[in-house]
Design an enzyme around this catalytic site. Structure first.
Site, PDB file in Angstrom:
ATOM      1  N   ASP A 114     -12.351   6.814   3.311  1.00 12.33           N
ATOM      2  CA  ASP A 114     -10.903   6.711   4.087  1.00 12.33           C
ATOM      3  C   ASP A 114     -10.505   5.308   4.090  1.00 12.33           C
ATOM      4  OD1 ASP A 114      -9.025   7.317   5.722  1.00 12.33           O
ATOM      5  OD2 ASP A 114     -10.258   7.545   7.717  1.00 12.33           O
ATOM      6  N   LYS A 154       0.762  -1.064  -0.073  1.00 14.54           N
ATOM      7  CA  LYS A 154       0.148   0.004   0.092  1.00 14.54           C
ATOM      8  C   LYS A 154       0.840   1.146  -0.108  1.00 14.54           C
ATOM      9  CE  LYS A 154      -3.248   2.741   3.004  1.00 14.54           C
ATOM     10  NZ  LYS A 154      -4.204   2.668   4.133  1.00 14.54           N
ATOM     11  N   ASP A 179      -2.578  10.138   3.824  1.00 10.89           N
ATOM     12  CA  ASP A 179      -3.999   9.717   3.877  1.00 10.89           C
ATOM     13  C   ASP A 179      -4.752  10.986   4.650  1.00 10.89           C
ATOM     14  OD1 ASP A 179      -6.580   8.478   4.003  1.00 10.89           O
ATOM     15  OD2 ASP A 179      -6.070   6.979   5.291  1.00 10.89           O
ATOM     16  N   GLU A 235      -9.172   3.639   1.873  1.00  4.71           N
ATOM     17  CA  GLU A 235      -8.672   3.850   0.500  1.00  4.71           C
ATOM     18  C   GLU A 235      -7.670   2.752   0.146  1.00  4.71           C
ATOM     19  OE1 GLU A 235      -7.625   5.219   3.069  1.00  4.71           O
ATOM     20  OE2 GLU A 235      -5.485   5.167   2.766  1.00  4.71           O
ATOM     21  N   LYS A 242     -10.511  12.752   7.660  1.00  2.87           N
ATOM     22  CA  LYS A 242     -10.288  12.208   8.936  1.00  2.87           C
ATOM     23  C   LYS A 242     -10.123  13.590   9.980  1.00  2.87           C
ATOM     24  CE  LYS A 242      -6.774   8.534   7.904  1.00  2.87           C
ATOM     25  NZ  LYS A 242      -7.550   7.455   8.754  1.00  2.87           N
ATOM     26  N   ASP A 297       1.618   6.131   5.807  1.00  2.00           N
ATOM     27  CA  ASP A 297       0.789   5.198   4.843  1.00  2.00           C
ATOM     28  C   ASP A 297       1.397   4.880   3.692  1.00  2.00           C
ATOM     29  OD1 ASP A 297      -1.856   4.238   5.594  1.00  2.00           O
ATOM     30  OD2 ASP A 297      -2.841   5.582   4.463  1.00  2.00           O
ATOM     31  N   ARG A 340      -7.678  -0.517   0.708  1.00  2.00           N
ATOM     32  CA  ARG A 340      -7.992  -1.666  -0.011  1.00  2.00           C
ATOM     33  C   ARG A 340      -8.444  -1.150  -1.343  1.00  2.00           C
ATOM     34  NH1 ARG A 340     -12.565  -2.217   4.761  1.00  2.00           N
ATOM     35  NH2 ARG A 340     -11.058  -0.980   5.693  1.00  2.00           N
TER      36      ARG A 340
HETATM   37  N1  BES Z   1      -4.622   4.532   6.663  1.00  2.00           N
HETATM   38  C1  BES Z   1      -5.514   4.244   7.371  1.00  2.00           C
HETATM   39  C2  BES Z   1      -5.114   3.198   8.541  1.00  2.00           C
HETATM   40  C3  BES Z   1      -4.553   3.571   9.878  1.00  2.00           C
HETATM   41  C4  BES Z   1      -4.916   4.436  10.899  1.00  2.00           C
HETATM   42  C5  BES Z   1      -2.989   3.436   9.852  1.00  2.00           C
HETATM   43  C6  BES Z   1      -4.296   4.545  12.161  1.00  2.00           C
HETATM   44  C7  BES Z   1      -2.441   3.894  10.923  1.00  2.00           C
HETATM   45  C8  BES Z   1      -2.745   4.416  11.883  1.00  2.00           C
HETATM   46  C9  BES Z   1      -6.753   3.637   6.582  1.00  2.00           C
HETATM   47  O1  BES Z   1      -6.722   4.066   5.263  1.00  2.00           O
HETATM   48  C10 BES Z   1      -7.845   4.051   7.138  1.00  2.00           C
HETATM   49  O2  BES Z   1      -8.292   5.232   7.187  1.00  2.00           O
HETATM   50  N2  BES Z   1      -8.832   3.099   7.790  1.00  2.00           N
HETATM   51  C11 BES Z   1     -10.043   3.169   8.164  1.00  2.00           C
HETATM   52  C12 BES Z   1     -10.931   2.263   7.650  1.00  2.00           C
HETATM   53  C13 BES Z   1     -12.425   2.483   7.971  1.00  2.00           C
HETATM   54  C14 BES Z   1     -12.832   3.751   7.467  1.00  2.00           C
HETATM   55  C15 BES Z   1     -13.204   1.410   7.642  1.00  2.00           C
HETATM   56  C16 BES Z   1      -9.683   3.193   9.824  1.00  2.00           C
HETATM   57  O3  BES Z   1      -8.947   2.090  10.239  1.00  2.00           O
HETATM   58  O4  BES Z   1     -10.392   3.677  10.502  1.00  2.00           O
HETATM   59 ZN    ZN Z   2      -4.742   4.745   4.641  1.00  2.00          ZN
HETATM   60 ZN    ZN Z   3      -7.858   6.049   5.160  1.00  4.92          ZN
END
Ligand code: BES
Ligand code: ZN
Ligand code: ZN
Length: 519
Positions: free
Chosen positions: A354, A272, A277, A356, A284, A295, A358
């Site tokens: 968010d 990834k 992000d 993104e 966020k 990220d 996947r």
């Molecule tokens: N990059 C984030 C995941 C992340 C969160 C990495 C905290 C490192 C620290 C990812 O893209 C994300 O935002 N995931 C969301 C998914 C949700 C919207 C289903 C999450 O984990 O809140």
């Molecule tokens: Zn992310």
């Molecule tokens: Zn994200």
């Protein structure tokens, strides 16, 4: 700069500034007694009392430095405690890594210019001395890493020549172990540097250029980079839906390492690469946006692993695929409720912009399947915040249904200190990604919980034939607490484990060869 070499001269015959002693608790092992008596006869007749006075008795985490003078030259004796080494072998190895890291950091602090260390006895670690050397070399690099490029008051670079004493042994084997350690240690640190660089410097354009530069150095490594036009031709609607909100064009990078043997199996690594992000339109909150420069850790790890394979030449073809995007809100960004179609024809309802990671990995995995039909796909991603709750900051979450693959990856994690922990996955989780309007939704239904697993399940629907494993490094890619050689910022999580897994997989003598998919 660290310059690491082997020496087959006797320990004391090496002309160095510092002598490092990795000592067991109570200082009563044969080699500890040997070194102590040498220092007693030549320098400090009351050495034992001195150590006692300063409470150094080889306990885990202790360090002590003594200065002596010989022929007008200053010498330093570094004593480092290993404790009793009476724990499980993998724990003992971790104690050794941390003890060695504290010696490295102390030598750096004192600007030591040359040092020697002898490999410890292998018994408590249950691995060969070649493996010990490899790990200590990797660790020397890791312990020396700091992200200080932008500090104007930084000290001069630390230049030190480090000698590992391998007297009376298999010099060729040790030379290979040294090369492995140097290549991997510096690969890890370059990856960490890219991961630590902020989003105004590392974006899809600059990171894809770095990948091209890496490939240009090696004949057995090729690199293809394409942008939106080609992605559109290929039908990568999922990747493009994330890329399109940013001023920086998304870049899709494919690095290809070919083994000499044309019948070798193929492994695809998908990393990834979200260079920042923000969450996109599902923005966020600013407190959660902190650290979102990390990220792209999966992508940086994959690119540097590819460099390492080009150097080590394992007997397995490796394809590194890194979709690179910046996830931004803008008038051109994807909305919630949008429906996009990935390269394999599956439609996806975007419930959160968010989620993104996947989306871009879906097309990366389709691409791997379509053009390479790999035996194995492993994806590496800072995918879910839930990962920190599931496994904490000291283990990478591993999700796979393949028991052999799971066992091999866990074993590599245990050996290298780059620890993984498995999470459950079965058909019941598949329903969590159902959508009312498309084939899939990009977020798991809340009622299922387990955000790390439902995200993995989403990715699984883009795997066709390959055996597959998913590594969520969201909680390990940066800021691992309590581990001195990982320090602040990027850690390089997953690189050591994957390097070991793939090198072992390509090794004909290895137990891992029965993993080769012969169907
Ligand atoms: N990059 C984030 C995941 C992340 C969160 C990495 C905290 C490192 C620290 C990812 O893209 C994300 O935002 N995931 C969301 C998914 C949700 C919207 C289903 C999450 O984990 O809140
Ligand atoms: Zn992310
Ligand atoms: Zn994200």
């Amino acid at each position: 700069m660290l310059s690491i070499k082997l020496t087959d001269k006797k320990f004391w015959e090496n002309n160095v500034e510092a002598y490092v002693f990795l000592m067991k608790e109570n200082l009563d092992s044969a080699s500890d007694l040997d070194s102590l008596s040498k220092i007693e006869t030549e320098f400090y007749p009351h050495l034992k009392q001195i150590l006692k006075r300063h409470k150094f008795n080889g306990q885990k985490g202790q360090t002590y430095v003594l200065t002596a003078e010989k022929n007008g030259k200053l010498l330093q004796f570094f004593f480092v405690g290993l404790g009793k080494l009476d724990q499980a072998w993998d724990r003992n190895l971790e104690i050794l890594r941390r003890a060695w890291a504290s010696a490295i950091q102390r030598m750096k602090h004192l600007s030591i210019e040359s040092a020697i260390v002898a490999l410890p006895e292998t018994e408590p670690f249950k691995v060969s001395s070649l493996e010990l050397l490899k790990q200590l070399v990797i660790n020397s690099y890791m312990a020396n890493y700091e992200f200080i490029q932008f500090k104007s008051n930084k000290k001069d670079d630390w230049n030190c020549q480090l000698l590992f004493d391998v007297v009376d042994a298999d010099f060729t084997g040790f030379t290979q172990a040294l090369e492995y350690g140097k290549a991997l240690g510096s690969a890890i640190n370059t990856a960490r540097h890219w991961i630590d660089l902020p989003g105004n410097i590392i974006h899809p354009g600059t990171l894809s250029e770095e990948a091209q530069k890496v490939a240009a150095e090696y004949k057995n490594l090729s690199c293809t980079v394409f942008g939106h036009e080609r992605a559109q031709e290929l039908g990568m609607g999922s990747f493009l839906s994330v890329a399109k909100g940013s001023e920086h064009e998304g870049k899709f990078v494919i690095l290809e390492y070919k083994a000499a043997d044309s019948t070798a199996p193929t492994i695809a690594l998908c990393g990834k690469g979200v260079t920042f992000d923000t969450g996109g339109i599902s923005l966020k909150p600013s407190s959660s946006m902190d650290g979102m420069k990390y990220d792209m850790a999966g992508a940086a790890s994959v690119i540097m692993l590819m460099k390492f394979f080009a150097q080590l030449k394992p007997n397995v073809n490796v394809i590194g695929i890194t979709p690179l995007v910046e996830n931004m809100p803008s008038g051109r960004a994807s909305r919630q409720d949008d429906i996009v179609v990935a390269m394999n024809g599956k439609s996806i309802e975007i419930k959160s912009t968010d989620a993104e990671g996947r989306l871009i990995l879906a097309d990366a995995m389709c691409y791997a399947e379509k053009f390479y039909t790999p035996d194995i796909i492993i994806d590496i991603a800072t995918l879910t915040g839930a990962c920190a709750y599931a496994v904490g900051h000291l283990h990478i979450a591993l999700v796979t249904r393949d028991e052999d693959l799971k066992a091999a990856l866990l074993a590599s994690g245990k050996l290298t200190g780059d620890k993984l922990w498995p999470l459950p996955i079965d058909d019941d989780f598949v329903l969590a990604n159902n959508s009312d309007v498309a084939d899939l939704a990009n977020t798991g239904a809340r009622s299922y919980g387990a955000g790390t697993i439902t995200a993995a399940c989403f990715l699984e629907s883009f795997v066709n034939k390959a055996r597959w494993a998913h590594l969520d490094i969201a909680s390990t890619a940066s800021d691992a607490p309590g581990i001195n050689y990982l320090g602040k910022g990027a850690t390089g999580a997953s690189i050591r484990a994957l390097a070991d897994f793939i090198i072992s997989y390509g090794n004909q003598d290895s137990l891992m060869k029965n993993l080769h998919n012969t169907e």
